[in-house]
Scaffold this active site. Structure first.
Site, PDB file in Angstrom:
ATOM      1  N   SER A 140       0.856  -1.193   0.000  1.00 24.87           N
ATOM      2  CA  SER A 140       0.000   0.000   0.000  1.00 24.87           C
ATOM      3  C   SER A 140       0.883   1.231   0.000  1.00 24.87           C
ATOM      4  O   SER A 140       1.989   1.213   0.543  1.00 24.87           O
ATOM      5  CB  SER A 140      -0.870   0.007   1.267  1.00 24.87           C
ATOM      6  OG  SER A 140      -1.544   1.242   1.383  1.00 24.87           O
ATOM      7  N   TYR A 160      -1.448  -0.674  10.322  1.00 25.94           N
ATOM      8  CA  TYR A 160      -1.649  -1.217   8.962  1.00 25.94           C
ATOM      9  C   TYR A 160      -0.512  -0.777   8.039  1.00 25.94           C
ATOM     10  O   TYR A 160       0.029  -1.578   7.266  1.00 25.94           O
ATOM     11  CB  TYR A 160      -2.999  -0.716   8.447  1.00 25.94           C
ATOM     12  CG  TYR A 160      -3.273  -0.924   6.975  1.00 25.94           C
ATOM     13  CD1 TYR A 160      -3.816  -2.122   6.507  1.00 25.94           C
ATOM     14  CD2 TYR A 160      -3.020   0.103   6.050  1.00 25.94           C
ATOM     15  CE1 TYR A 160      -4.080  -2.292   5.149  1.00 25.94           C
ATOM     16  CE2 TYR A 160      -3.282  -0.069   4.700  1.00 25.94           C
ATOM     17  CZ  TYR A 160      -3.814  -1.266   4.257  1.00 25.94           C
ATOM     18  OH  TYR A 160      -4.075  -1.430   2.916  1.00 25.94           O
TER      19      TYR A 160
HETATM   20  P1  NAP Z   1     -11.651  -5.399   0.665  1.00 24.04           P
HETATM   21  O1  NAP Z   1     -12.633  -4.882  -0.332  1.00 24.04           O
HETATM   22  O2  NAP Z   1     -11.887  -5.103   2.112  1.00 24.04           O
HETATM   23  O3  NAP Z   1     -11.514  -6.970   0.474  1.00 24.04           O
HETATM   24  C1  NAP Z   1     -10.707  -7.702   1.334  1.00 24.04           C
HETATM   25  C2  NAP Z   1     -10.763  -9.155   0.953  1.00 24.04           C
HETATM   26  O4  NAP Z   1      -9.905  -9.862   1.858  1.00 24.04           O
HETATM   27  C3  NAP Z   1     -12.134  -9.762   1.067  1.00 24.04           C
HETATM   28  O5  NAP Z   1     -12.336 -10.597  -0.048  1.00 24.04           O
HETATM   29  C4  NAP Z   1     -12.064 -10.602   2.345  1.00 24.04           C
HETATM   30  O6  NAP Z   1     -12.817 -11.796   2.244  1.00 24.04           O
HETATM   31  C5  NAP Z   1     -10.610 -10.985   2.360  1.00 24.04           C
HETATM   32  N1  NAP Z   1     -10.099 -11.316   3.696  1.00 24.04           N
HETATM   33  C6  NAP Z   1     -10.043 -10.530   4.796  1.00 24.04           C
HETATM   34  N2  NAP Z   1      -9.486 -11.199   5.803  1.00 24.04           N
HETATM   35  C7  NAP Z   1      -9.188 -12.433   5.337  1.00 24.04           C
HETATM   36  C8  NAP Z   1      -8.578 -13.573   5.901  1.00 24.04           C
HETATM   37  N3  NAP Z   1      -8.165 -13.576   7.169  1.00 24.04           N
HETATM   38  N4  NAP Z   1      -8.431 -14.678   5.131  1.00 24.04           N
HETATM   39  C9  NAP Z   1      -8.838 -14.677   3.847  1.00 24.04           C
HETATM   40  N5  NAP Z   1      -9.412 -13.625   3.245  1.00 24.04           N
HETATM   41  C10 NAP Z   1      -9.588 -12.519   3.998  1.00 24.04           C
HETATM   42  O7  NAP Z   1     -10.165  -4.896   0.352  1.00 24.04           O
HETATM   43  P2  NAP Z   1      -9.512  -4.189  -0.932  1.00 24.04           P
HETATM   44  O8  NAP Z   1      -9.662  -2.734  -0.758  1.00 24.04           O
HETATM   45  O9  NAP Z   1      -9.961  -4.861  -2.170  1.00 24.04           O
HETATM   46  O10 NAP Z   1      -7.978  -4.506  -0.640  1.00 24.04           O
HETATM   47  C11 NAP Z   1      -7.295  -5.610  -1.184  1.00 24.04           C
HETATM   48  C12 NAP Z   1      -5.828  -5.463  -0.805  1.00 24.04           C
HETATM   49  O11 NAP Z   1      -5.328  -4.211  -1.281  1.00 24.04           O
HETATM   50  C13 NAP Z   1      -5.575  -5.468   0.696  1.00 24.04           C
HETATM   51  O12 NAP Z   1      -4.379  -6.141   0.986  1.00 24.04           O
HETATM   52  C14 NAP Z   1      -5.451  -3.992   1.029  1.00 24.04           C
HETATM   53  O13 NAP Z   1      -4.685  -3.778   2.198  1.00 24.04           O
HETATM   54  C15 NAP Z   1      -4.765  -3.480  -0.216  1.00 24.04           C
HETATM   55  N6  NAP Z   1      -4.944  -2.036  -0.432  1.00 24.04           N
HETATM   56  C16 NAP Z   1      -6.191  -1.501  -0.637  1.00 24.04           C
HETATM   57  C17 NAP Z   1      -6.315  -0.115  -0.820  1.00 24.04           C
HETATM   58  C18 NAP Z   1      -7.642   0.559  -1.059  1.00 24.04           C
HETATM   59  O14 NAP Z   1      -7.701   1.807  -1.083  1.00 24.04           O
HETATM   60  N7  NAP Z   1      -8.738  -0.177  -1.251  1.00 24.04           N
HETATM   61  C19 NAP Z   1      -5.185   0.694  -0.783  1.00 24.04           C
HETATM   62  C20 NAP Z   1      -3.942   0.107  -0.561  1.00 24.04           C
HETATM   63  C21 NAP Z   1      -3.838  -1.260  -0.386  1.00 24.04           C
HETATM   64  P3  NAP Z   1     -14.201 -12.056   3.043  1.00 24.04           P
HETATM   65  O15 NAP Z   1     -15.100 -10.902   2.697  1.00 24.04           O
HETATM   66  O16 NAP Z   1     -14.672 -13.352   2.516  1.00 24.04           O
HETATM   67  O17 NAP Z   1     -13.851 -12.108   4.505  1.00 24.04           O
END
Ligand code: NAP
Length: 248
Positions: A143, A157
């Site tokens: 991130s 985080y």
């Molecule tokens: P999101 O919409 O919250 O989705 C998170 C996913 O992770 C969900 O499918 C959830 O599955 C799964 N998950 C959570 N805990 C888990 C566990 N213990 N075991 C297996 N699966 C788990 O997140 P996102 O925004 O798409 O982010 C995806 C990645 O990008 C993350 O690593 C996040 O830190 C990174 N990121 C995101 C942003 C942003 O602005 N969105 C920015 C920087 C980095 P369930 O729903 O089935 O629990």
């Protein structure tokens, strides 16, 4: 031969978009989830009805036995793995560090850091040319928070993602001679539900004026970078980072 890809946390957001794009580009998929069974099954059905080979697997990436069971299922179904997207990640509600508990830090590190380590470890065992594997590509979701620090929101985080950056660099050097590349994508402010988990569903819109491009990003814009790092188009790229953050 179809290339086989595991995407952790594929039920929504960046993981789900990566799954759609990867299927279009010809990967067979194992889609991991933890809570969102309905969402992942809907995604699997839509991809399967378009003719793609997709399985789903419920596993908490922070629990070793569950990760091992997931890789056994991949071996049974596909007999190989070519790519891993370490995407599953969590946020906790926005807070100053001074108000955070050790239990919270444990959760943040267990899922975001140890979860990625466990999934990478098991992927390497199957991918390594030393073990008769075909090599492969690991893409970690870091991130921009790792560089910006996320003050007053989630320094824990940001620190976890800093650990992912160090792991990306070190692991790329460890496994380069085993046919395995390791890279990371660093998203900025992307429209997904993760911000609601942090207690502010409208966070991207609040902060978008601080982005040089004056907008938040779409999950598919992150997925495109992930797919490039997985593909042969990036064959000489390892230990590298792609910011997908509109210049922020
Ligand atoms: P999101 O919409 O919250 O989705 C998170 C996913 O992770 C969900 O499918 C959830 O599955 C799964 N998950 C959570 N805990 C888990 C566990 N213990 N075991 C297996 N699966 C788990 O997140 P996102 O925004 O798409 O982010 C995806 C990645 O990008 C993350 O690593 C996040 O830190 C990174 N990121 C995101 C942003 C942003 O602005 N969105 C920015 C920087 C980095 P369930 O729903 O089935 O629990």
């Amino acid at each position: 031969m179809l290339k086989v890809l595991l995407i952790t946390g594929a039920s929504r957001g960046i993981g789900a978009e990566t799954a759609r794009l990867a299927a279009e580009r010809g990967y067979a998929l194992c889609l991991n989830y933890l809570h969102s069974k309905q969402a992942i099954e809907k995604l699997r059905e839509s991809l399967a009805s378009a003719g793609h080979h997709v399985i789903t697997f419920k596993a908490n990436v922070g629990v070793e036995s569950e990760v091992m069971a997931m890789y056994q299922a991949i071996e049974r179904e596909f007999g190989r793995i070519d790519g891993l997207v370490n995407n599953a990640g969590i946020l906790e509600p926005q807070s100053d560090l001074v108000d955070m508990s050790p239990e919270r830090w444990q959760r943040i590190l267990q899922i975001n850091v140890i979860g990625s380590f466990l999934c990478a470890r098991e992927a390497i065992k199957l991918m390594s040319t030393r073990n008769g594997g075909h090599g492969g590509s690991i893409v970690n979701l870091s991130s921009r928070a790792a560089d910006l620090g996320a003050p007053h929101e989630y320094v824990d985080y940001a620190a976890a993602k800093g650990a992912i950056d160090a792991m990306t660099l070190g692991l790329a050097k460890e496994v380069g001679d085993q046919g395995i590349r390791v890279n990371a994508v660093k998203p900025g402010l992307i429209y997904t539900d993760i911000h609601a988990d942090g207690g502010e569903a409208g966070r991207v819109d609040r902060l978008k004026s601080s982005v040089p491009m004056l907008r938040g990003g779409l999950p598919v814009e992150v997925a495109e970078a992930i797919l490039w790092l997985l593909s042969e188009a990036s064959a000489y790229t390892s230990g590298s980072f792609i910011d997908v953050s509109g210049g922020r």
